[in-house]
Design an enzyme around this catalytic site. Structure first.
Site, PDB file in Angstrom:
ATOM      1  N   PHE A 239     110.677  -1.300 -42.285  1.00  0.00           N
ATOM      2  CA  PHE A 239     111.392  -0.472 -41.306  1.00  0.00           C
ATOM      3  C   PHE A 239     112.323  -1.354 -40.497  1.00  0.00           C
ATOM      4  O   PHE A 239     111.877  -2.320 -39.866  1.00  0.00           O
ATOM      5  CB  PHE A 239     110.441   0.271 -40.357  1.00  0.00           C
ATOM      6  CG  PHE A 239     111.194   1.138 -39.381  1.00  0.00           C
ATOM      7  CD1 PHE A 239     111.645   2.404 -39.750  1.00  0.00           C
ATOM      8  CD2 PHE A 239     111.504   0.680 -38.109  1.00  0.00           C
ATOM      9  CE1 PHE A 239     112.370   3.191 -38.871  1.00  0.00           C
ATOM     10  CE2 PHE A 239     112.234   1.466 -37.216  1.00  0.00           C
ATOM     11  CZ  PHE A 239     112.670   2.728 -37.598  1.00  0.00           C
TER      12      PHE A 239
ATOM     13  N   ASP B 193     112.939 -10.068 -39.415  1.00  0.00           N
ATOM     14  CA  ASP B 193     112.938  -9.034 -38.369  1.00  0.00           C
ATOM     15  C   ASP B 193     111.640  -9.166 -37.566  1.00  0.00           C
ATOM     16  O   ASP B 193     110.576  -8.742 -38.016  1.00  0.00           O
ATOM     17  CB  ASP B 193     113.050  -7.663 -39.047  1.00  0.00           C
ATOM     18  CG  ASP B 193     113.038  -6.498 -38.055  1.00  0.00           C
ATOM     19  OD1 ASP B 193     112.740  -6.729 -36.866  1.00  0.00           O
ATOM     20  OD2 ASP B 193     113.298  -5.357 -38.488  1.00  0.00           O
TER      21      ASP B 193
ATOM     22  N   LYS C 184     112.205  -4.933 -28.878  1.00  0.00           N
ATOM     23  CA  LYS C 184     110.994  -4.384 -28.272  1.00  0.00           C
ATOM     24  C   LYS C 184     110.432  -5.165 -27.071  1.00  0.00           C
ATOM     25  O   LYS C 184     110.762  -4.878 -25.941  1.00  0.00           O
ATOM     26  CB  LYS C 184     109.930  -4.160 -29.343  1.00  0.00           C
ATOM     27  CG  LYS C 184     110.329  -3.008 -30.292  1.00  0.00           C
ATOM     28  CD  LYS C 184     109.159  -2.423 -31.064  1.00  0.00           C
ATOM     29  CE  LYS C 184     109.502  -1.092 -31.709  1.00  0.00           C
ATOM     30  NZ  LYS C 184     110.073  -1.150 -33.038  1.00  0.00           N
TER      31      LYS C 184
HETATM   32  C1  LIG Z   1     111.232  -0.643 -33.789  1.00  0.00           C
HETATM   33  C2  LIG Z   1     111.766  -1.505 -34.871  1.00  0.00           C
HETATM   34  C3  LIG Z   1     113.135  -1.536 -35.175  1.00  0.00           C
HETATM   35  C4  LIG Z   1     114.122  -0.624 -34.513  1.00  0.00           C
HETATM   36  O1  LIG Z   1     114.234  -0.876 -33.155  1.00  0.00           O
HETATM   37  P1  LIG Z   1     114.953   0.192 -32.211  1.00  0.00           P
HETATM   38  O2  LIG Z   1     114.996  -0.495 -30.885  1.00  0.00           O
HETATM   39  O3  LIG Z   1     114.126   1.430 -32.229  1.00  0.00           O
HETATM   40  O4  LIG Z   1     116.302   0.423 -32.775  1.00  0.00           O
HETATM   41  C5  LIG Z   1     113.562  -2.417 -36.136  1.00  0.00           C
HETATM   42  N1  LIG Z   1     112.713  -3.231 -36.775  1.00  0.00           N
HETATM   43  C6  LIG Z   1     111.399  -3.234 -36.509  1.00  0.00           C
HETATM   44  C7  LIG Z   1     110.508  -4.180 -37.216  1.00  0.00           C
HETATM   45  C8  LIG Z   1     110.876  -2.356 -35.566  1.00  0.00           C
HETATM   46  O5  LIG Z   1     109.564  -2.331 -35.325  1.00  0.00           O
END
Ligand SMILES: *Cc1c(COP(=O)(O)O)cnc(C)c1O
Length: 396
Positions: free
Chosen positions: A134, A221, A250
């Site tokens: 994701f 990521d 986050k």
């Molecule tokens: C939450 C998340 C995203 C997206 O972040 P947003 O701030 O909602 O755009 C991307 N990568 C990972 C691993 C995530 O957990």
């Protein structure tokens, strides 16, 4: 009529919400608008690093609000340099671009990978991504995401992605065999939305080596698993590797929207003036939130706390639930824990809330716990005391 009954005819219907509206919080506890108290094991989805109403974060933000909230990137923002320097020290990398969200950090990383390819003369650069990944919900990041539900209805998807399974180095080699267009490999160290699925240490090291051999960017990521959540600043550090590109968001601002793309030497100079930008990114309020969050994490030993309390929580969950037939696996690291059940368990979100505990269920059947990093062992025991009986009743 309560707030909930009146809820939101004018807000687009994009979320499957639990019918609760939170009013305020203190530490790892929150209260809803009706005064009901909850233990917060969701932390705003791995965002509220320092919990709620932190006694040193809030005054710092109040101070900043009264000075200047936003100034634009026409001008220097001194705390951009302070936070960037700090992130490079913690990561062993060299330069940072600031943005606001996770998808925005990932979108920028994908642009870096494309331009890295073009700068080497690759006309159609391709990026390796993973099953169940994701990366966000923009057109490019949802294309990189490995979940058809996220993609459905939004085609045509962005091209140039090659998808492989997690933790299978032979599959990665086979999928890229002889392909001169590859410019990057992109993954989460521990997949979050995909169900709390960790990359193995050995695999991380093998991919780092392969990226070095083939001159690909290693892009990790760490939007969800980074910023101390696993007990290291960044989850890949458990494998003693350093990526070339690392998107963050986050937990970085403890609730204030802050995103960042951290880059090492191989990626730090790909963008030049005019190649990338954002209006809100790196604004004075966001930077203050990032600087103070990291300062407090260091002063209060929250990495060590995440590791210790996380191990305690996982151990307690394993003792209570590990042997039950319907429990597939209890996994994760530090305060990023997934409990996979043998059947879809979305109803547990509401049941837990009714019992005074905020959790989420991801990938249909994985209970996800990503509480604030200030959690104590006693509070971890409380989580288990509420959750375990619910899971047992659900599986019975
Ligand atoms: C939450 C998340 C995203 C997206 O972040 P947003 O701030 O909602 O755009 C991307 N990568 C990972 C691993 C995530 O957990």
């Amino acid at each position: 009529m309560s707030f909930i009954e009146a809820a939101s005819p004018h807000v687009m219907n994009t979320y499957g919400r639990v019918p609760i509206a939170l009013s305020h919080g203190q530490g790892v506890r929150v209260w809803d608008v009706n005064g009901k108290q909850y233990l917060d094991a969701l932390g705003g989805i791995a965002v509220n690093t320092l919990g709620h109403n932190h006694p040193r974060l809030v005054p710092a933000l109040q101070d900043q609000l009264a000075k200047i909230i936003h100034s634009s990137n026409y001008y220097h923002v001194p705390n951009q340099e302070v936070l960037a320097k700090k992130l490079t020290e913690l990561s062993g990398m060299t330069n940072v671009f600031f943005c606001c969200t996770g998808l925005e950090a990932n979108e920028g990383a994908l642009k870096l990978a494309r331009k890295f390819g073009h700068d080497k003369g690759i006309e159609r650069p391709e990026i390796v991504v993973y099953e169940k990944a994701f990366h966000g919900r923009s057109i490019a990041t949802l294309s990189a995401t490995g979940n058809e539900k996220v993609q459905k209805g939004f085609g045509p998807l962005v091209e140039g992605f090659i998808r492989v399974p997690q933790n299978d180095i032979e599959a990665l080699k086979a999928a890229t065999e002889g392909n001169k267009n590859i410019s990057a490999v992109f993954f989460e160290t521990i997949q979050g939305e995909g169900g709390v699925n960790p990359m193995r240490i050995e695999y991380l090291q093998q991919v780092r080596e392969l990226c070095d051999q083939r001159d690909w960017l290693l892009m990790i990521d760490e939007v969800q698993c980074g910023m101390g959540r696993t007990g290291k600043w960044f989850a890949h550090q458990w494998a003693n590797i350093v990526p070339d590109v690392m998107p963050l968001a986050k937990g970085l601002g403890s609730g204030v929207p802050v995103g960042a793309i951290v880059a090492g030497p191989k990626a730090a100079n790909i963008f030049g003036p005019g190649n990338h930008g954002t209006t809100f990114g790196g604004n004075p309020l966001a930077m203050r939130a990032g600087v103070e969050t990291i300062r407090i994490m260091e002063e209060d030993g929250l990495l060590e706390n995440a590791a210790r309390v996380g191990a305690h929580l996982k151990g307690a969950l394993a003792r209570e639930l590990g042997a039950l037939p319907g429990v597939v696996e209890i996994r994760g690291q530090g305060l990023m824990i997934g409990v996979e059940l043998a059947k879809p368990c979305g109803v547990l979100t509401q049941q837990a809330a009714d019992a005074g505990l905020l959790i989420s269920v991801t990938a249909d059947s994985v209970i996800r716990l990503v509480p604030p990093l200030i959690l104590t062992e006693a509070e971890a025991d409380e989580i288990v005391a509420i959750l375990a009986p619910l899971v047992k009743a659900f599986l019975a």
